[in-house]
Design an enzyme around this catalytic site. Structure first.
Site, PDB file in Angstrom:
ATOM      1  N   ASP A   1       0.843  -1.196   0.000  1.00 22.52           N
ATOM      2  CA  ASP A   1       0.000   0.000   0.000  1.00 22.52           C
ATOM      3  C   ASP A   1       0.884   1.254   0.000  1.00 22.52           C
ATOM      4  O   ASP A   1       2.017   1.224   0.490  1.00 22.52           O
ATOM      5  CB  ASP A   1      -0.892  -0.025   1.245  1.00 22.52           C
ATOM      6  CG  ASP A   1      -1.973   1.035   1.214  1.00 22.52           C
ATOM      7  OD1 ASP A   1      -2.205   1.622   0.139  1.00 22.52           O
ATOM      8  OD2 ASP A   1      -2.586   1.283   2.270  1.00 22.52           O
TER       9      ASP A   1
ATOM     10  N   GLN B   1       0.134  12.110  -4.679  1.00 16.68           N
ATOM     11  CA  GLN B   1      -0.050  12.291  -3.239  1.00 16.68           C
ATOM     12  C   GLN B   1       1.243  12.009  -2.468  1.00 16.68           C
ATOM     13  O   GLN B   1       1.204  11.738  -1.266  1.00 16.68           O
ATOM     14  CB  GLN B   1      -1.168  11.375  -2.728  1.00 16.68           C
ATOM     15  CG  GLN B   1      -2.530  11.708  -3.302  1.00 16.68           C
ATOM     16  CD  GLN B   1      -3.638  10.911  -2.642  1.00 16.68           C
ATOM     17  OE1 GLN B   1      -4.061  11.186  -1.513  1.00 16.68           O
ATOM     18  NE2 GLN B   1      -4.137   9.908  -3.344  1.00 16.68           N
TER      19      GLN B   1
END
Length: 692
Positions: free
Chosen positions: A215, A246
Site C-alpha cells: 500500500d 499524493q
C-alpha cells in the site's frame, strides 16, 4: 463482492499472477481493492500464509486486517498484514544469526539513542552545543535509509561537522551490534542485508510469500523499495498501489519515483488506473486536476466522479490574517446553521504557526474545535518554555517556571540539583531562585537577572528575541537541522506576531501581556472536543476526508512555502500537497489568502498563490472574491474609457493583484507575480479591475 466494484477495480481485484501497478487516485477506493484482492486470491486457491500485505501505519494494517477477517474469517490470521517495520522485525528475529545477532534483539527507543550519541560526543570531547544530537541522528537516519554504510557515507563528507557524524555513525553501528540492539531504521535495513548475505534465507521467504501487496507505494524509500524487489524477484507477483500525486513525504526520504519506475523495473507489469473518485464532487476534482497537471514528473490521471458538479469553489481574498480567520468563522457558522456537523469541517494550513490566529478566533466565537497531529499553540513545548522564561523574568520567585526552564536548553543542571534547591527553599522559606549561589545554576540566575534588566529598555518583541538568543534556544533549534526543530523555531518566531499585535494596541507592559496570554491559553482546556471542527496542517490531513474544507494562507511564500521557491522538485511537492488538500473536500471547498500577513513576527505584502491561478475560472465562485475593499482606493471596471497605463495596479478575480507591464491596443499584459503569471487580458474584461 463484485457488485460493489467498478470495472477497473474488478480488473485490479481479479489480477492474480505477475507484477501489477495500480495508480489509485484520491478517494478511488484503494483499500477496498487491496482487501478484496486478498480475498479473491484465497478464493482462487492461494493459501493465506503465502500472502504478504505491507502498509505504512498500524492503523492502516488494522483496518485491512478487519476487512479481510469479515470476508474470510479466521483464515485472515494466517496472512501477514502489517507495516514494513513489523515485517522487518519478524525477519530479523527469525534470522538474527546471519548477521551475528541472537534472536533476543533489543529495539532502542529515541531516548536510548539520544543517550548513546551524547556518550559518544563526551568520549570525543565534543560539545552537543556545537554538534547537535538531533542533527547527527537525522544524518545517520538519512544514510541508513539510503542504504549507505559509514564507509560509503564518508564519501559525501563536506564539512567538519559531517566528519564527526561519520565517526559517530561508525561507533553507533559497532555499539549496536555489540549490544545485540537495533534502532527503528535497522528494522528495514538489516532484513535487506540478511537477504543479500544469505540466498537460502531469501529463497525461503520467496517460497513462503508468493503474493506481495504493498500500500502507498509512493511513500517507499530506497530500502523499502529494495526489500520489495528482493522478495518478489522469484515469482514477480508484486502488486503495488500508489499515487505519485499524493507523495508529500520527501522529508521522510520517500521517493515517488519508485512508482514512476515500476514499469521499467518490471517489463511485464500491468498498469491499472483508478480515477473514479467516490468522495468529492466534480468541481472539486476538476480543480485538483487543474493544479496537479502542472507537475512534470507524474503519470497522467484525471479524477472524476458520479456525484455531480456540486458547489463552485469559494475564493476569499482578505486584508490580513485576522480578516482571514473572521472569514473562516463566518462561513463555518453558515455551515453549522445549515445543519453541518462540526466534525465534518476542517481548516487546513501549510505550517503550524498559522494555526494560532485561527485557534483564537474559534475560541472567541465559542465554536468547538480540535487540533489534529499537534497541540494547541500555547500548549506546544517550545511556547510553554518561552512563556516560562517571560514569567521568570517578570517574577523571579516563580518556582514552577524556574523548574521548567533551568535546563532548557540543556545546561548540565540535573534532577539532583533541583531537589537540593527545593529542599533549601523549603527550609529557608524563600524561592528556589534566591537559594542559588554557585555552579551552573548561578550562571542561569545571572542570565535571568541580565534579561530582567534589559527588559526595562526593550519592547515585548525585542525581549522575545533576547530570550531566544541569550538562552541558546534559537541556536539549539537552528543547529539541530531537523523538520521538528524547524517547526519549533517557526512557532517561536510566530510568538513574536502575538507581541507585535499587543504593541500595535499600545501594550508594552510585560505584566499586562502575561495576564492576557494566561487567559487565552487557559480557555482551551474546556473548548477542544473530539467532534469539533478539525484544525491541522496539510501533511496531517492525508488520508482524511471532510464535507467542507478551508485551505488558508494560499499566498506565494506561505503556500507554496518560501523554501520551495528555488527548487522545481520541491515546488512540485508543494503542488502535490495542494492536490492532497483539495481532495480532502467532499462537498464544499474554500480557498483563502490575504494581501498582508503577519507571520513569524514579520508583516509581508503577499500575492495570491500560483495554485489559485492554475484553477479554471469557471470553477470558482466570484461573488465573494473581495472580502474587504482595498484600502488604497475603490475598485472599478476598467473598460469605461479609463485607459490603463503601464505601472497601474489591477485586480483580477482569478489571478489576484498584478501590475500592468505592457499596453497593446485593447489588451493589457499584466504580471501577477508568480512564475508564468504574465497574462494578456482585455482591458474591458469584467473581471479586470483597476485600483484608483
Amino acid at each position: 463482492m463484485f457488485d460493489k466494484l467498478s470495472e477497473r477495480q474488478k480488473e485490479a481485484v481479479m489480477h492474480k499472477d505477475g507484477p501489477c501497478l495500480v495508480l489509485a487516485g484520491a478517494g478511488s477506493g484503494k483499500t477496498r481493492v487491496l482487501t478484496e484482492r486478498i480475498v479473491n486470491l484465497i478464493n482462487n486457491g492461494v493459501r493465506p500464509q503465502n500472502i504478504l500485505a505491507i502498509t505504512f501505519t498500524n492503523k492502516a494494517a488494522r483496518e485491512m486486517r478487519e476487512r479481510v477477517y469479515k470476508s474470510i474469517g479466521s483464515d485472515a490470521d494466517s496472512i501477514f498484514i502489517g507495516t514494513f517495520h513489523s515485517f522487518g522485525l519478524k525477519v530479523l528475529r527469525e534470522n538474527a544469526e546471519v548477521l551475528g545477532y541472537t534472536n533476543n534483539i533489543t529495539i532502542l527507543d529515541r531516548d536510548d539513542v539520544n543517550s548513546l550519541i551524547k556518550k559518544f560526543l563526551k568520549e570525543m570531547n565534543l560539545s552537543s552545543d556545537n554538534y547537535p544530537i538531533k542533527y547527527i541522528l537525522n544524518k545517520i537516519s538519512f544514510a541508513k535509509n539510503e542504504g549507505l554504510t559509514p564507509t560509503e557515507y564518508s564519501k559525501f563528507m563536506k564539512t567538519p561537522l559531517d566528519e564527526v557524524v561519520v565517526k559517530i555513525y561508525q561507533k553507533y553501528v559497532s555499539t549496536l551490534r555489540r549490544s545485540n540492539s537495533v534502532d527503528f531504521d535497522d528494522l528495514l535495513i538489516l532484513p535487506v542485508e540478511i537477504f543479500k548475505k544469505n540466498s537460502q534465507v531469501l529463497d525461503k521467504y520467496q517460497e513462503h510469500y508468493k503474493y506481495i501487496l504493498v500500500d502507498e507505494y509512493q511513500d517507499t524509500n530506497m530500502v523499502q523499495y529494495e526489500l520489495c524487489k528482493l522478495l518478489a524477484s522469484k515469482d514477480l507477483n508484486l502488486f503495488v498501489v500508489g499515487d505519485m500525486d499524493q507523495s508529500i513525504y520527501s522529508f521522510r526520504f520517500a521517493n515517488y519515483m519508485n512508482v514512476m519506475n515500476f514499469e521499467k523495473d518490471y517489463k511485464t507489469a500491468k498498469t491499472i488506473v483508478l480515477d473514479e473518485n467516490y468522495r468529492s464532487t466534480n468541481n472539486i476534482l476538476k480543480a485538483a486536476n487543474d493544479v496537479i497537471r502542472n507537475n512534470v514528473n507524474r503519470k497522467e490521471k484525471n479524477l472524476w466522479s458520479s456525484n455531480g458538479d456540486g458547489e463552485k469553489i469559494k475564493y476569499i481574498r482578505c486584508e490580513n490574517e485576522l480578516d482571514e480567520a473572521k472569514a473562516v468563522i463566518n462561513e463555518v457558522k453558515k455551515l453549522l446553521n445549515n445543519g453541518e456537523k462540526p466534525k465534518e469541517i476542517a481548516v487546513l494550513y501549510r505550517t503550524n504557526g498559522q494555526s494560532r490566529v485561527i485557534e483564537e478566533a474559534f475560541l472567541k466565537e465559542n465554536i468547538p474545535f480540535r487540533i489534529v497531529g499537534s497541540y494547541f499553540f500555547y500548549n506546544r513545548k517550545e511556547i510553554k518554555d518561552l512563556i516560562s522564561y517571560l514569567h521568570l523574568i517578570y517574577n523571579t520567585n516563580d518556582d514552577v517556571s524556574l523548574e521548567r526552564v533551568i535546563n532548557v536548553p540543556k545546561r548540565g543542571i540535573g534532577l539532583k540539583t533541583l531537589e537540593r534547591l527545593r529542599t533549601e527553599a523549603n527550609i529557608r522559606d524563600i524561592s528556589m531562585f534566591d537559594t542559588i549561589e554557585c555552579g551552573k545554576e548561578l550562571e542561569f540566575k545571572n542570565l535571568i537577572l541580565a534579561l530582567k534588566e534589559e527588559s526595562k529598555n526593550t519592547n515585548l518583541s525585542g525581549l522575545v528575541d533576547l530570550i531566544l538568543d541569550k538562552t541558546g534556544m534559537r541556536k539549539e533549534l537552528e543547529e539541530s537541522n531537523t523538520l521538528e526543530s524547524e517547526i519549533r523555531l517557526e512557532n517561536l518566531e510566530e510568538f513574536k506576531s502575538i507581541t507585535l499585535s499587543f504593541e500595535e494596541r499600545g501594550i508594552y507592559n510585560l505584566e499586562e501581556f502575561l495576564e492576557n496570554i494566561s487567559l487565552v491559553s487557559d480557555m482551551r482546556e474546556y473548548k477542544e472536543v473530539e467532534d469539533g471542527v478539525s484544525l491541522m496542517t496539510l501533511h496531517s490531513a492525508k488520508g482524511l476526508e471532510f464535507n467542507s474544507v478551508f485551505l488558508v494562507g494560499l499566498e506565494e511564500g506561505v503556500f507554496p512555502h518560501m523554501r520551495s521557491m528555488e527548487s522545481e522538485s520541491e515546488l512540485e511537492e508543494e503542488r502535490r500537497l495542494c492536490y492532497v488538500g483539495i481532495t480532502r473536500a467532499k462537498k464544499n471547498l474554500y480557498l483563502l489568502n490575504t494581501r498582508h500577513r503577519t507571520l513569524f513576527g514579520k508583516t509581508n505584502s503577499n500575492i495570491p498563490s500560483r495554485f489559485i491561478g492554475e484553477i479554471e475560472t469557471d470553477l470558482i465562485q466570484s461573488n465573494i472574491i473581495e472580502n474587504k475593499a482595498i484600502k488604497s482606493g475603490d475598485m472599478y471596471e476598467s473598460g469605461r474609457n479609463d485607459d490603463l497605463n503601464v505601472g497601474d495596479r489591477v485586480v483580477h478575480d482569478r489571478y489576484g493583484e498584478g501590475v500592468v507591464v505592457k499596453i497593446d491596443g485593447s489588451l493589457a499584459t499584466i504580471a501577477f507575480g508568480y512564475k508564468d503569471g504574465i497574462k494578456q487580458l482585455a482591458k474591458n474584461h469584467k473581471s479586470l479591475k483597476k485600483v484608483s
